[in-house]
Design a protein around this motif. Sequence first.
Motif, PDB file in Angstrom:
ATOM      1  N   GLN A   6       0.786  -1.242  -0.141  1.00 35.66           N
ATOM      2  CA  GLN A   6       0.134   0.006   0.094  1.00 35.66           C
ATOM      3  C   GLN A   6       0.814   1.286  -0.054  1.00 35.66           C
ATOM      4  N   ASN A   7       1.856   1.132   0.504  1.00 36.03           N
ATOM      5  CA  ASN A   7       2.764   2.198   0.714  1.00 36.03           C
ATOM      6  C   ASN A   7       3.727   2.497  -0.547  1.00 36.03           C
ATOM      7  N   ASN A   8       3.392   1.630  -1.659  1.00 36.30           N
ATOM      8  CA  ASN A   8       4.127   1.736  -2.773  1.00 36.30           C
ATOM      9  C   ASN A   8       5.588   1.450  -2.745  1.00 36.30           C
ATOM     10  N   TYR A   9       5.784   0.616  -2.044  1.00 35.11           N
ATOM     11  CA  TYR A   9       7.177  -0.053  -2.023  1.00 35.11           C
ATOM     12  C   TYR A   9       7.680  -0.694  -3.159  1.00 35.11           C
ATOM     13  N   PHE A  10       6.372  -1.357  -3.777  1.00 31.43           N
ATOM     14  CA  PHE A  10       6.308  -2.377  -4.864  1.00 31.43           C
ATOM     15  C   PHE A  10       6.015  -1.621  -6.161  1.00 31.43           C
ATOM     16  N   LYS A  11       6.536  -1.549  -7.327  1.00 29.59           N
ATOM     17  CA  LYS A  11       6.065  -1.424  -8.497  1.00 29.59           C
ATOM     18  C   LYS A  11       6.585  -2.364  -9.603  1.00 29.59           C
ATOM     19  N   MET A  12       5.616  -2.198 -10.718  1.00 32.61           N
ATOM     20  CA  MET A  12       5.970  -2.946 -11.726  1.00 32.61           C
ATOM     21  C   MET A  12       6.303  -2.031 -13.036  1.00 32.61           C
ATOM     22  N   GLU A  29       7.487  -8.024 -20.897  1.00 30.83           N
ATOM     23  CA  GLU A  29       7.734  -8.932 -19.760  1.00 30.83           C
ATOM     24  C   GLU A  29       7.608  -7.937 -18.641  1.00 30.83           C
ATOM     25  N   SER A  30       6.716  -8.338 -17.567  1.00 28.42           N
ATOM     26  CA  SER A  30       6.533  -7.695 -16.584  1.00 28.42           C
ATOM     27  C   SER A  30       7.466  -7.697 -15.426  1.00 28.42           C
ATOM     28  N   LEU A  31       8.109  -6.917 -14.956  1.00 30.64           N
ATOM     29  CA  LEU A  31       9.259  -7.126 -13.693  1.00 30.64           C
ATOM     30  C   LEU A  31       8.891  -6.218 -12.640  1.00 30.64           C
ATOM     31  N   VAL A  32       9.054  -6.688 -11.373  1.00 27.48           N
ATOM     32  CA  VAL A  32       8.815  -5.935 -10.271  1.00 27.48           C
ATOM     33  C   VAL A  32      10.084  -5.262  -9.756  1.00 27.48           C
ATOM     34  N   ARG A  33       9.608  -4.334  -9.104  1.00 28.49           N
ATOM     35  CA  ARG A  33      10.830  -3.425  -8.433  1.00 28.49           C
ATOM     36  C   ARG A  33      10.419  -3.090  -7.082  1.00 28.49           C
ATOM     37  N   CYS A  34      11.675  -2.933  -6.096  1.00 29.31           N
ATOM     38  CA  CYS A  34      11.246  -2.788  -4.769  1.00 29.31           C
ATOM     39  C   CYS A  34      12.014  -1.282  -4.411  1.00 29.31           C
ATOM     40  N   GLN A  35      11.080  -0.335  -3.915  1.00 26.86           N
ATOM     41  CA  GLN A  35      11.763   0.909  -3.514  1.00 26.86           C
ATOM     42  C   GLN A  35      11.654   0.991  -2.044  1.00 26.86           C
ATOM     43  N   SER A  36      12.732   0.788  -1.560  1.00 24.09           N
ATOM     44  CA  SER A  36      12.762   0.655  -0.028  1.00 24.09           C
ATOM     45  C   SER A  36      13.282   2.066   0.407  1.00 24.09           C
ATOM     46  N   PRO A  37      12.603   2.779   1.461  1.00 22.18           N
ATOM     47  CA  PRO A  37      13.001   4.203   1.802  1.00 22.18           C
ATOM     48  C   PRO A  37      14.562   4.088   2.432  1.00 22.18           C
ATOM     49  N   ARG A  38      14.898   2.903   2.906  1.00 17.04           N
ATOM     50  CA  ARG A  38      16.149   2.647   3.651  1.00 17.04           C
ATOM     51  C   ARG A  38      17.301   2.488   2.567  1.00 17.04           C
ATOM     52  N   PHE A  39      16.884   1.404   1.896  1.00 20.57           N
ATOM     53  CA  PHE A  39      17.565   0.821   0.840  1.00 20.57           C
ATOM     54  C   PHE A  39      18.153   1.257  -0.583  1.00 20.57           C
ATOM     55  N   GLY A  40      16.761   2.022  -1.038  1.00 21.81           N
ATOM     56  CA  GLY A  40      16.723   2.642  -2.210  1.00 21.81           C
ATOM     57  C   GLY A  40      16.286   1.686  -3.229  1.00 21.81           C
ATOM     58  N   GLN A  53      11.159 -17.720   0.505  1.00 20.57           N
ATOM     59  CA  GLN A  53      11.434 -18.431   1.503  1.00 20.57           C
ATOM     60  C   GLN A  53      10.413 -18.292   2.859  1.00 20.57           C
ATOM     61  N   SER A  54       9.772 -16.853   2.996  1.00 21.19           N
ATOM     62  CA  SER A  54       9.090 -16.566   3.999  1.00 21.19           C
ATOM     63  C   SER A  54       7.651 -16.728   3.576  1.00 21.19           C
ATOM     64  N   GLY A  55       7.283 -17.363   2.353  1.00 24.13           N
ATOM     65  CA  GLY A  55       5.942 -17.579   2.173  1.00 24.13           C
ATOM     66  C   GLY A  55       5.104 -16.344   1.750  1.00 24.13           C
ATOM     67  N   MET A  56       5.864 -15.154   1.791  1.00 28.56           N
ATOM     68  CA  MET A  56       5.158 -13.770   1.380  1.00 28.56           C
ATOM     69  C   MET A  56       5.076 -13.806  -0.072  1.00 28.56           C
ATOM     70  N   ILE A  57       5.772 -14.346  -0.824  1.00 28.13           N
ATOM     71  CA  ILE A  57       5.508 -14.612  -2.156  1.00 28.13           C
ATOM     72  C   ILE A  57       3.945 -14.862  -2.928  1.00 28.13           C
ATOM     73  N   LEU A  58       3.336 -15.384  -2.133  1.00 34.15           N
ATOM     74  CA  LEU A  58       1.978 -15.576  -2.487  1.00 34.15           C
ATOM     75  C   LEU A  58       0.963 -14.267  -2.386  1.00 34.15           C
ATOM     76  N   GLU A  59       1.278 -13.670  -1.292  1.00 36.77           N
ATOM     77  CA  GLU A  59       0.574 -12.175  -1.274  1.00 36.77           C
ATOM     78  C   GLU A  59       1.246 -11.272  -2.266  1.00 36.77           C
ATOM     79  N   LEU A  60       2.714 -11.371  -2.343  1.00 34.01           N
ATOM     80  CA  LEU A  60       3.073 -10.177  -3.413  1.00 34.01           C
ATOM     81  C   LEU A  60       2.803 -10.740  -4.719  1.00 34.01           C
ATOM     82  N   GLY A  61       2.786 -11.878  -5.123  1.00 31.21           N
ATOM     83  CA  GLY A  61       2.332 -12.600  -6.262  1.00 31.21           C
ATOM     84  C   GLY A  61       1.179 -12.170  -6.619  1.00 31.21           C
ATOM     85  N   ASP A  62       0.008 -12.155  -5.649  1.00 26.85           N
ATOM     86  CA  ASP A  62      -1.184 -11.843  -6.041  1.00 26.85           C
ATOM     87  C   ASP A  62      -1.253 -10.242  -6.385  1.00 26.85           C
ATOM     88  N   TRP A  63      -0.375  -9.607  -5.682  1.00 27.76           N
ATOM     89  CA  TRP A  63      -0.477  -7.998  -5.965  1.00 27.76           C
ATOM     90  C   TRP A  63       0.194  -7.954  -7.376  1.00 27.76           C
TER      91      TRP A  63
END
Length: 246
Positions: A6-12, A29-40, A53-63
């Motif tokens: 929701q905070n727009n850390y991820f974008k396509m 081809e769609s490619l995901v990006r992560c914009q972290s305020p701490r790490f860029g 590994q954490s299983g969060m790919i299911l939620e991220l994948g849905d998004w």
Amino acid sequence: MSDSMQNNYFKMVYQPLVSLGSGKLVGFESLVRCQSPRFGIVGPDEFIPHVEQSGMILELGDWIFEQCLSDLKHMRQFGMTDIAVSLNISPVQILDGDVFSKVMSLLEKHQIPPQAIKVELTETALIHSPDKIAKAFENFHKEGVKVWIDDFGTGYASLGLLRQFDIDGLKIDRSFVSGIATNNEDFTLCSAIIAMAQRLGLQTVAEGIEENEQLQILEQLGCDIAQGYLLDKPQTLTKSIDTWAL
Ligand code: C2E
Ligand code: CA
Ligand code: CA
Ligand code: CA
């Protein structure tokens, strides 16, 4: 994870796929990006393994799928109705989540025909749970969603698997494409993959094309589709439409 999405850390972002015969755009081809305020900006090679590994790919994948299909709807509204957007799927989404039903219901929700998307799964992922993957591929194939093997040549899947799965094409990994003009082994590997794909009735994409010479060699070898910085880097939805819509 929901918060970070929701905070727009991820974008396509979207990278064009161009027909080597006609020079026409055939998709993105769609490619995901992560914009972290701490790490860029953090690349998917770094964070996808952790979210898998954490299983969060299911939620991220849905998004990701929701975002891609809503973006594809925009592209179609700008006249790009004969292209297909490729989705990278994680093997975890096949093994632990019902990726097929999810994709089909999103297509329905956005009123997008199945031919307007493709799915990509890496060669390495094939060996983990071949039965479940074969079933998912069969389902996609039946509905008209094309299935591509990603990073072909870098995994350890046996060539026999190509027969076992309903697949439509092979993406030749950048590690072979980058040496095609300068390294004999890379040239031989690329030409063997393309020749084999043609005999099996599969299409080929060469990824990571950075130089004109590479593009010309691949065209001579009969490769179908080109992708790489030479054509364009992955861009935002808005830029992709600006650059590629007629
Ligand atoms: P991939 O599927 O092999 O994607 C191609 C990668 O090559 C992309 O890196 C792209 O930006 C990069 N690339 C394209 N053309 C060139 C070129 O000419 N030169 C060079 N040096 N690189 C080029 P990216 O975006 O960093 O993605 C890395 C990997 O992360 C992807 O490899 C894919 O396996 C994974 N990934 C990306 N997006 C997603 C996603 O939405 N879902 C899942 N499950 N995995 C994803
Ligand atoms: Ca891919
Ligand atoms: Ca790839
Ligand atoms: Ca790759």
